[in-house]
Design a protein around this motif. Structure first.
Motif, PDB file in Angstrom:
ATOM      1  N   VAL A  61      57.899  12.212 -45.058  1.00 12.19           N
ATOM      2  CA  VAL A  61      57.411  11.327 -46.125  1.00 12.19           C
ATOM      3  C   VAL A  61      56.549  12.120 -47.112  1.00 12.19           C
ATOM      4  CG1 VAL A  61      55.890   9.362 -46.603  1.00 12.19           C
ATOM      5  CG2 VAL A  61      57.596   9.208 -44.772  1.00 12.19           C
ATOM      6  N   LYS A  62      55.754  13.047 -46.579  1.00 10.53           N
ATOM      7  CA  LYS A  62      54.880  13.862 -47.439  1.00 10.53           C
ATOM      8  C   LYS A  62      55.676  14.886 -48.242  1.00 10.53           C
ATOM      9  CE  LYS A  62      52.405  17.175 -45.603  1.00 10.53           C
ATOM     10  NZ  LYS A  62      52.217  18.540 -45.997  1.00 10.53           N
ATOM     11  N   ASP A  63      56.619  15.586 -47.582  1.00 10.33           N
ATOM     12  CA  ASP A  63      57.303  16.710 -48.216  1.00 10.33           C
ATOM     13  C   ASP A  63      58.577  16.332 -48.981  1.00 10.33           C
ATOM     14  OD1 ASP A  63      55.334  18.387 -47.245  1.00 10.33           O
ATOM     15  OD2 ASP A  63      56.497  19.044 -45.513  1.00 10.33           O
ATOM     16  N   VAL A  64      59.277  15.310 -48.538  1.00  8.00           N
ATOM     17  CA  VAL A  64      60.520  14.886 -49.208  1.00  8.00           C
ATOM     18  C   VAL A  64      60.622  13.352 -49.228  1.00  8.00           C
ATOM     19  CG1 VAL A  64      61.948  16.962 -48.927  1.00  8.00           C
ATOM     20  CG2 VAL A  64      61.757  15.345 -47.047  1.00  8.00           C
ATOM     21  N   PRO A  65      59.707  12.689 -49.926  1.00  7.30           N
ATOM     22  CA  PRO A  65      59.694  11.224 -49.919  1.00  7.30           C
ATOM     23  C   PRO A  65      60.980  10.603 -50.455  1.00  7.30           C
ATOM     24  CG  PRO A  65      58.240  12.086 -51.624  1.00  7.30           C
ATOM     25  CD  PRO A  65      58.694  13.250 -50.802  1.00  7.30           C
ATOM     26  N   THR A  66      61.616  11.236 -51.430  1.00  3.04           N
ATOM     27  CA  THR A  66      62.853  10.662 -51.975  1.00  3.04           C
ATOM     28  C   THR A  66      63.980  10.688 -50.949  1.00  3.04           C
ATOM     29  OG1 THR A  66      63.476  12.794 -52.938  1.00  3.04           O
ATOM     30  CG2 THR A  66      62.282  11.255 -54.367  1.00  3.04           C
ATOM     31  N   LEU A  67      63.997  11.674 -50.096  1.00  5.64           N
ATOM     32  CA  LEU A  67      65.020  11.754 -49.058  1.00  5.64           C
ATOM     33  C   LEU A  67      64.824  10.643 -48.027  1.00  5.64           C
ATOM     34  CD1 LEU A  67      67.410  13.597 -48.035  1.00  5.64           C
ATOM     35  CD2 LEU A  67      65.727  14.513 -46.448  1.00  5.64           C
ATOM     36  N   VAL A  68      63.585  10.448 -47.615  1.00  2.61           N
ATOM     37  CA  VAL A  68      63.286   9.422 -46.609  1.00  2.61           C
ATOM     38  C   VAL A  68      63.573   8.035 -47.174  1.00  2.61           C
ATOM     39  CG1 VAL A  68      61.472   8.417 -45.161  1.00  2.61           C
ATOM     40  CG2 VAL A  68      61.587  10.889 -45.477  1.00  2.61           C
ATOM     41  N   ALA A  69      63.315   7.826 -48.459  1.00  4.44           N
ATOM     42  CA  ALA A  69      63.528   6.521 -49.087  1.00  4.44           C
ATOM     43  C   ALA A  69      64.987   6.265 -49.451  1.00  4.44           C
ATOM     44  CB  ALA A  69      62.665   6.420 -50.346  1.00  4.44           C
ATOM     45  N   ASN A  70      65.823   7.275 -49.365  1.00  2.04           N
ATOM     46  CA  ASN A  70      67.230   7.117 -49.731  1.00  2.04           C
ATOM     47  C   ASN A  70      67.911   6.126 -48.787  1.00  2.04           C
ATOM     48  OD1 ASN A  70      70.122   7.591 -49.885  1.00  2.04           O
ATOM     49  ND2 ASN A  70      69.607   9.370 -51.113  1.00  2.04           N
ATOM     50  N   PRO A  71      68.609   5.120 -49.327  1.00  4.20           N
ATOM     51  CA  PRO A  71      69.255   4.126 -48.466  1.00  4.20           C
ATOM     52  C   PRO A  71      70.371   4.717 -47.590  1.00  4.20           C
ATOM     53  CG  PRO A  71      69.710   3.674 -50.798  1.00  4.20           C
ATOM     54  CD  PRO A  71      68.765   4.823 -50.738  1.00  4.20           C
ATOM     55  N   ILE A  73      70.098   7.534 -45.865  1.00  2.00           N
ATOM     56  CA  ILE A  73      69.525   8.474 -44.904  1.00  2.00           C
ATOM     57  C   ILE A  73      70.030   8.219 -43.480  1.00  2.00           C
ATOM     58  CG2 ILE A  73      67.393   7.180 -44.433  1.00  2.00           C
ATOM     59  CD1 ILE A  73      67.703  11.010 -44.752  1.00  2.00           C
ATOM     60  N   ASP A  74      70.308   6.959 -43.146  1.00  2.00           N
ATOM     61  CA  ASP A  74      70.778   6.662 -41.788  1.00  2.00           C
ATOM     62  C   ASP A  74      72.132   7.304 -41.493  1.00  2.00           C
ATOM     63  OD1 ASP A  74      68.570   5.316 -40.848  1.00  2.00           O
ATOM     64  OD2 ASP A  74      69.267   3.366 -41.558  1.00  2.00           O
ATOM     65  N   MET A  75      72.918   7.568 -42.525  1.00  2.00           N
ATOM     66  CA  MET A  75      74.218   8.222 -42.310  1.00  2.00           C
ATOM     67  C   MET A  75      74.034   9.683 -41.906  1.00  2.00           C
ATOM     68  SD  MET A  75      76.753   6.507 -45.160  1.00  2.00           S
ATOM     69  CE  MET A  75      76.166   7.506 -46.475  1.00  2.00           C
ATOM     70  N   ALA A  76      72.857  10.234 -42.151  1.00  2.00           N
ATOM     71  CA  ALA A  76      72.595  11.643 -41.849  1.00  2.00           C
ATOM     72  C   ALA A  76      71.742  11.819 -40.598  1.00  2.00           C
ATOM     73  CB  ALA A  76      71.902  12.298 -43.038  1.00  2.00           C
ATOM     74  N   ARG A  77      71.532  10.781 -39.827  1.00  2.00           N
ATOM     75  CA  ARG A  77      70.642  10.862 -38.659  1.00  2.00           C
ATOM     76  C   ARG A  77      71.073  11.936 -37.661  1.00  2.00           C
ATOM     77  NH1 ARG A  77      66.828   7.085 -37.866  1.00  2.00           N
ATOM     78  NH2 ARG A  77      66.895   7.336 -35.615  1.00  2.00           N
ATOM     79  N   GLY A  78      72.337  12.213 -37.536  1.00  2.00           N
ATOM     80  CA  GLY A  78      72.820  13.215 -36.578  1.00  2.00           C
ATOM     81  C   GLY A  78      72.829  14.627 -37.139  1.00  2.00           C
ATOM     82  N   MET A  79      72.517  14.773 -38.410  1.00  2.00           N
ATOM     83  CA  MET A  79      72.510  16.088 -39.055  1.00  2.00           C
ATOM     84  C   MET A  79      71.089  16.637 -39.110  1.00  2.00           C
ATOM     85  SD  MET A  79      75.061  15.200 -42.235  1.00  2.00           S
ATOM     86  CE  MET A  79      75.215  16.887 -42.821  1.00  2.00           C
ATOM     87  N   THR A  80      70.984  17.937 -39.298  1.00  2.00           N
ATOM     88  CA  THR A  80      69.672  18.556 -39.505  1.00  2.00           C
ATOM     89  C   THR A  80      69.398  18.620 -41.011  1.00  2.00           C
ATOM     90  OG1 THR A  80      70.526  20.815 -39.680  1.00  2.00           O
ATOM     91  CG2 THR A  80      69.978  20.009 -37.449  1.00  2.00           C
ATOM     92  N   LEU A  81      68.156  18.846 -41.350  1.00  2.00           N
ATOM     93  CA  LEU A  81      67.809  19.002 -42.765  1.00  2.00           C
ATOM     94  C   LEU A  81      68.533  20.198 -43.364  1.00  2.00           C
ATOM     95  CD1 LEU A  81      63.993  18.265 -42.524  1.00  2.00           C
ATOM     96  CD2 LEU A  81      65.708  16.842 -43.655  1.00  2.00           C
ATOM     97  N   LYS A  82      68.691  21.255 -42.598  1.00  2.00           N
ATOM     98  CA  LYS A  82      69.402  22.443 -43.069  1.00  2.00           C
ATOM     99  C   LYS A  82      70.853  22.095 -43.388  1.00  2.00           C
ATOM    100  CE  LYS A  82      69.665  26.829 -43.997  1.00  2.00           C
ATOM    101  NZ  LYS A  82      69.090  27.334 -45.228  1.00  2.00           N
ATOM    102  N   GLN A  83      71.482  21.259 -42.597  1.00  2.00           N
ATOM    103  CA  GLN A  83      72.858  20.846 -42.860  1.00  2.00           C
ATOM    104  C   GLN A  83      72.939  19.965 -44.106  1.00  2.00           C
ATOM    105  OE1 GLN A  83      73.490  19.120 -38.979  1.00  2.00           O
ATOM    106  NE2 GLN A  83      74.847  20.786 -38.359  1.00  2.00           N
TER     107      GLN A  83
END
Length: 111
Positions: A61-71, A73-83
């Motif tokens: 939330v602190k470092d990438v708030p737009t990513l966390v707020a993206n609707p 984001i749940d589709m990427a739950r199994g991926m890493t941030l690097k991916q």
């Protein structure tokens, strides 16, 4: 020149023999302990795990708030941030991932 080095070379051979005669505990110092790997990482921890842990979610939330707020984001739950970086390089630059990793390294593993 060779004659001047000969006594030193011979003395060195004597030292090697002396060191070999020492007990193993005296001949070698213990290896330093390896640094423990961080419990969480942008390259190895799935986003879902990061979102499910309140401490690691706070980092996101602190470092990438737009990513966390993206609707989506749940589709990427199994991926890493690097991916995910391949799809959101503007949000997850190498410097942002380094900042996230530095912040995640401060968080102990959940028990």
């Amino acid at each position: 020149m060779k004659s001047l080095l000969r006594p030193f070379l011979l003395a060195g051979v004597g030292l090697i023999g002396t060191a070999a005669a020492l007990p193993a505990s005296a001949a070698s110092a213990p290896a330093p302990a390896a640094a423990a790997a961080p419990a969480y990482s942008s390259a190895t921890t799935p986003i879902g795990d990061l979102l499910d842990n309140p401490a690691t979610k706070a980092v996101l939330v602190k470092d990438v708030p737009t990513l966390v707020a993206n609707p989506q984001i749940d589709m990427a739950r199994g991926m890493t941030l690097k991916q995910v970086q391949a799809y959101a390089g503007d949000v997850l630059s190498d410097s942002v991932l380094a900042k996230i990793d530095a912040d995640l390294a401060q968080i102990p593993a959940a028990k």
